[in-house]
Scaffold this motif. Structure first.
Motif, PDB file in Angstrom:
ATOM      1  N   LEU A 115       0.827  -1.205   0.000  1.00 41.19           N
ATOM      2  CA  LEU A 115       0.000   0.000   0.000  1.00 41.19           C
ATOM      3  C   LEU A 115       0.863   1.257   0.000  1.00 41.19           C
ATOM      4  O   LEU A 115       0.627   2.186  -0.780  1.00 41.19           O
ATOM      5  CB  LEU A 115      -0.942  -0.006   1.209  1.00 41.19           C
ATOM      6  CG  LEU A 115      -1.858   1.206   1.375  1.00 41.19           C
ATOM      7  CD1 LEU A 115      -2.875   1.264   0.246  1.00 41.19           C
ATOM      8  CD2 LEU A 115      -2.556   1.149   2.723  1.00 41.19           C
ATOM      9  N   ALA A 116       1.870   1.288   0.841  1.00 40.07           N
ATOM     10  CA  ALA A 116       2.747   2.460   0.926  1.00 40.07           C
ATOM     11  C   ALA A 116       3.515   2.672  -0.380  1.00 40.07           C
ATOM     12  O   ALA A 116       3.590   3.789  -0.899  1.00 40.07           O
ATOM     13  CB  ALA A 116       3.711   2.309   2.096  1.00 40.07           C
ATOM     14  N   VAL A 117       4.067   1.589  -0.920  1.00 45.08           N
ATOM     15  CA  VAL A 117       4.833   1.683  -2.172  1.00 45.08           C
ATOM     16  C   VAL A 117       3.936   2.169  -3.306  1.00 45.08           C
ATOM     17  O   VAL A 117       4.301   3.073  -4.065  1.00 45.08           O
ATOM     18  CB  VAL A 117       5.487   0.327  -2.504  1.00 45.08           C
ATOM     19  CG1 VAL A 117       6.051   0.311  -3.909  1.00 45.08           C
ATOM     20  CG2 VAL A 117       6.589   0.006  -1.494  1.00 45.08           C
ATOM     21  N   ALA A 118       2.744   1.603  -3.434  1.00 47.68           N
ATOM     22  CA  ALA A 118       1.816   2.013  -4.487  1.00 47.68           C
ATOM     23  C   ALA A 118       1.367   3.462  -4.303  1.00 47.68           C
ATOM     24  O   ALA A 118       1.159   4.186  -5.291  1.00 47.68           O
ATOM     25  CB  ALA A 118       0.606   1.080  -4.512  1.00 47.68           C
ATOM     26  N   SER A 119       1.244   3.898  -3.062  1.00 49.95           N
ATOM     27  CA  SER A 119       0.818   5.270  -2.781  1.00 49.95           C
ATOM     28  C   SER A 119       1.836   6.291  -3.270  1.00 49.95           C
ATOM     29  O   SER A 119       1.480   7.391  -3.688  1.00 49.95           O
ATOM     30  CB  SER A 119       0.595   5.468  -1.279  1.00 49.95           C
ATOM     31  OG  SER A 119      -0.424   4.617  -0.821  1.00 49.95           O
TER      32      SER A 119
END
Length: 162
Positions: A115-119
């Motif tokens: 989630l963090a990487v995609a954000s």
């Protein structure tokens, strides 16, 4: 006699102040008790744990956003993941405001890292200066989150969920 009376009066007036200081010290000691990550997939327990981790590390933050996910085994996981991703991407796309803290965490560290990487995948370089990004999870996932966050100019912080 007047000196003794004055000393007694000062002592009596000081007692409530000393009691208040004592209570503050007790409260600080309780607040600093070590945290332990839940050992179950109970979403409420994880939300409480993650909120407490953020509270203990909030210094200097004026805006706080916590992105959490449910247990990947629940039927609504993909919908919740999509909602959180849309929200986080929108927040990152706006650019950073100094004093903002973005925190990512859940019972599944790898999914939180995803989630963090995609954000941050579309974050323009240097647009998040003055922003702190906190990842609460496993050490194994921290490096890839850090690599995704740093080009944005945000300060990366890792807290191991243990």
């Amino acid at each position: 006699m007047k000196t003794t009376t004055r000393l007694l009066l000062i002592a009596c007036l000081s007692m409530p102040l000393l009691a208040a200081c004592n209570k503050q010290a007790e409260t600080a000691a309780v607040a600093e008790a070590p945290l332990a990550a839940p050992t179950t997939k109970d979403g409420a327990a994880w939300d409480t744990y993650l909120t407490e981790v953020v509270k203990r590390n909030i210094e200097g933050a004026t805006n706080v956003y916590l992105y959490t996910l449910p247990d990947p085994a629940v039927a609504t996981f993909q919908d919740e993941y999509a909602r959180q991703l849309e929200k986080a991407q929108s927040d990152v796309a706006r650019g950073g405001v100094e004093g903002t803290l973005l925190a990512f965490g859940s019972q599944d560290s790898a999914k939180s890292a995803d989630l963090a990487v995609a954000s941050f995948a579309q974050a323009a370089p240097g647009t998040m200066k003055g922003v702190r990004v906190m990842f609460i999870g496993a050490q194994a996932d921290a490096d890839r989150v850090k690599a995704a966050v740093e080009p944005s100019g945000a300060k990366f912080e890792f807290i191991e969920a243990k």
